[in-house]
Scaffold this active site. Structure first.
Site, PDB file in Angstrom:
ATOM      1  N   SER A  40       0.783  -1.077   0.060  1.00 30.52           N
ATOM      2  CA  SER A  40       0.027  -0.032  -0.011  1.00 30.52           C
ATOM      3  C   SER A  40       0.858   1.317   0.004  1.00 30.52           C
ATOM      4  CB  SER A  40      -0.897  -0.028   1.149  1.00 30.52           C
ATOM      5  OG  SER A  40      -0.322  -0.031   2.532  1.00 30.52           O
ATOM      6  N   LYS A  66      -3.358  -8.281   2.066  1.00 32.50           N
ATOM      7  CA  LYS A  66      -3.113  -6.912   1.235  1.00 32.50           C
ATOM      8  C   LYS A  66      -2.026  -7.115   0.174  1.00 32.50           C
ATOM      9  CE  LYS A  66      -4.012  -3.930   5.326  1.00 32.50           C
ATOM     10  NZ  LYS A  66      -3.108  -2.726   6.142  1.00 32.50           N
ATOM     11  N   SER A 165      13.130   7.374   4.069  1.00 31.67           N
ATOM     12  CA  SER A 165      13.321   7.936   5.330  1.00 31.67           C
ATOM     13  C   SER A 165      12.080   8.904   5.417  1.00 31.67           C
ATOM     14  CB  SER A 165      14.810   8.697   5.466  1.00 31.67           C
ATOM     15  OG  SER A 165      14.894   9.478   6.748  1.00 31.67           O
ATOM     16  N   TYR A 179      10.275   8.289  16.382  1.00 33.70           N
ATOM     17  CA  TYR A 179      10.265   7.887  14.925  1.00 33.70           C
ATOM     18  C   TYR A 179      11.356   8.657  14.361  1.00 33.70           C
ATOM     19  CZ  TYR A 179       8.317   8.473  10.020  1.00 33.70           C
ATOM     20  OH  TYR A 179       8.445   8.208   9.009  1.00 33.70           O
ATOM     21  N   LYS A 183      14.484   7.189  11.875  1.00 33.17           N
ATOM     22  CA  LYS A 183      14.765   7.684  10.738  1.00 33.17           C
ATOM     23  C   LYS A 183      16.294   8.414  10.492  1.00 33.17           C
ATOM     24  CE  LYS A 183      10.896   6.117   8.493  1.00 33.17           C
ATOM     25  NZ  LYS A 183      11.150   5.347   7.527  1.00 33.17           N
TER      26      LYS A 183
END
Length: 314
Positions: A40, A66, A165, A179, A183
């Protein structure tokens, strides 16, 4: 003195590019593109774009249902079948089995990601570990699994590893402590890995998209802290197809940093640091606008800190 100040950066740039690797072109047509997080969002949009340019595509994600939906949509759109592999990137053995089954990879797009925005003090450590394990450790698992096949590929043309990223991987954002850490780690991985793989003609790219219209963003916005929404929500939102097109173009040109729109370009210049750069023109602008972009960044951060302070004082 003024002439020296003007000419010195130009001379140093010319000297730099005498020893720097020259421009590279990484073909997509007829090659195997393997995309994690491909069921997705940006990953699926990348699959569409790669197939439209003649690539053979394989997708890896956690959800088999999915993946099957994605495979069906791609078959309906292009009349081709894609390889699908259900695996959790946190499971090194499962990832390795999937990649070995998929076969030699020419372009690896490490695109999986998860984010749960919250102030660190309030965030559960299980959520912190999940983001680090999926976004960062999962990237190690995917790349380490793919490297033997990529280095031993029979196709002598240049290959690519691209890591997805975020602009939150260039500048820390309120509520994104875990988070952003996951990254930011991709940048260090990419810089070191490029040195390890340059002699194998494998070229690394790091992609820094802003907020992008994906199912993940919809879910994140429901739980964002108010201050996070004020900072991150003020920027423009891109469509997944826009990110996919710019990403694939950057991969094909061997660009180390791939950013989006004017604000993204300025942020990339401000945070260029010791990252490699193949384009003399872009390197020139990085040098020329480094000071200006730093000033703009400082003004932005000053406004952010002022807003945070006022909000907490209420």
């Amino acid at each position: 003195m003024l002439i020296f100040i003007i000419l010195a950066p130009i001379f140093l740039l010319l000297l730099y590019f005498i020893v720097q690797p020259q421009a590279v072109s990484i073909p997509i047509k007829g090659r195997h593109v393997f995309i994690t997080g491909g069921s997705s969002g940006i990953g699926l949009a990348l699959a569409h774009k790669a197939i439209s340019e003649g690539a053979r595509v394989s997708l890896l994600a956690r959800s088999l249902s999915k993946l099957e939906e994605a495979k069906k949509s791609l078959h309906l759109a292009y009349g081709v079948d894609v390889g699908i592999f259900a695996a959790d990137v946190r499971d090194y053995d499962a990832v390795k089995r999937a990649i070995v089954e998929a076969g030699p990879i020419d372009v690896l797009v490490v695109n999986q990601g998860i984010f749960v925005p919250q102030e660190l003090e309030k965030q559960d450590m299980d959520e912190v570990k999940l983001m680090i394990e999926v976004n960062l450790v999962g990237s190690f698992n995917v790349i380490k699994s793919a490297l033997p096949l990529m280095k031993g590929r029979k196709d002598s043309r240049p290959a690519s590893i691209a890591l997805m990223s975020s602009q939150a991987g260039q500048v820390g954002i309120y509520g994104y402590s875990a988070y952003s850490a996951s990254k930011f780690g991709l940048r260090g991985l990419a810089e070191a890995l490029q040195q390890e793989l340059i002699s194998d003609d494998i070229h690394i790219s790091v992609i820094y998209p802003p907020d992008t219209e994906t199912p993940g963003l919809e879910e994140e916005r429901k739980i964002r802290p108010k201050m996070t929404e004020m900072i991150a929500g003020s920027g423009s939102v891109l469509k997944a197809e826009e990110v996919a097109k710019k990403t694939l173009d950057g991969i094909k040109s061997g660009s180390f940093s791939i950013s989006f729109r004017m604000e993204g370009q300025m942020l990339t210049i401000a945070t260029a640091g010791a990252s490699p750069q193949r384009s003399f023109l872009i390197a020139f602008f990085e040098v020329l606008f480094a000071g200006i972009s730093r000033i703009v960044t400082l003004l932005f951060l000053s406004n952010v800190y002022r807003s945070i302070t006022k909000s907490h004082a209420i």
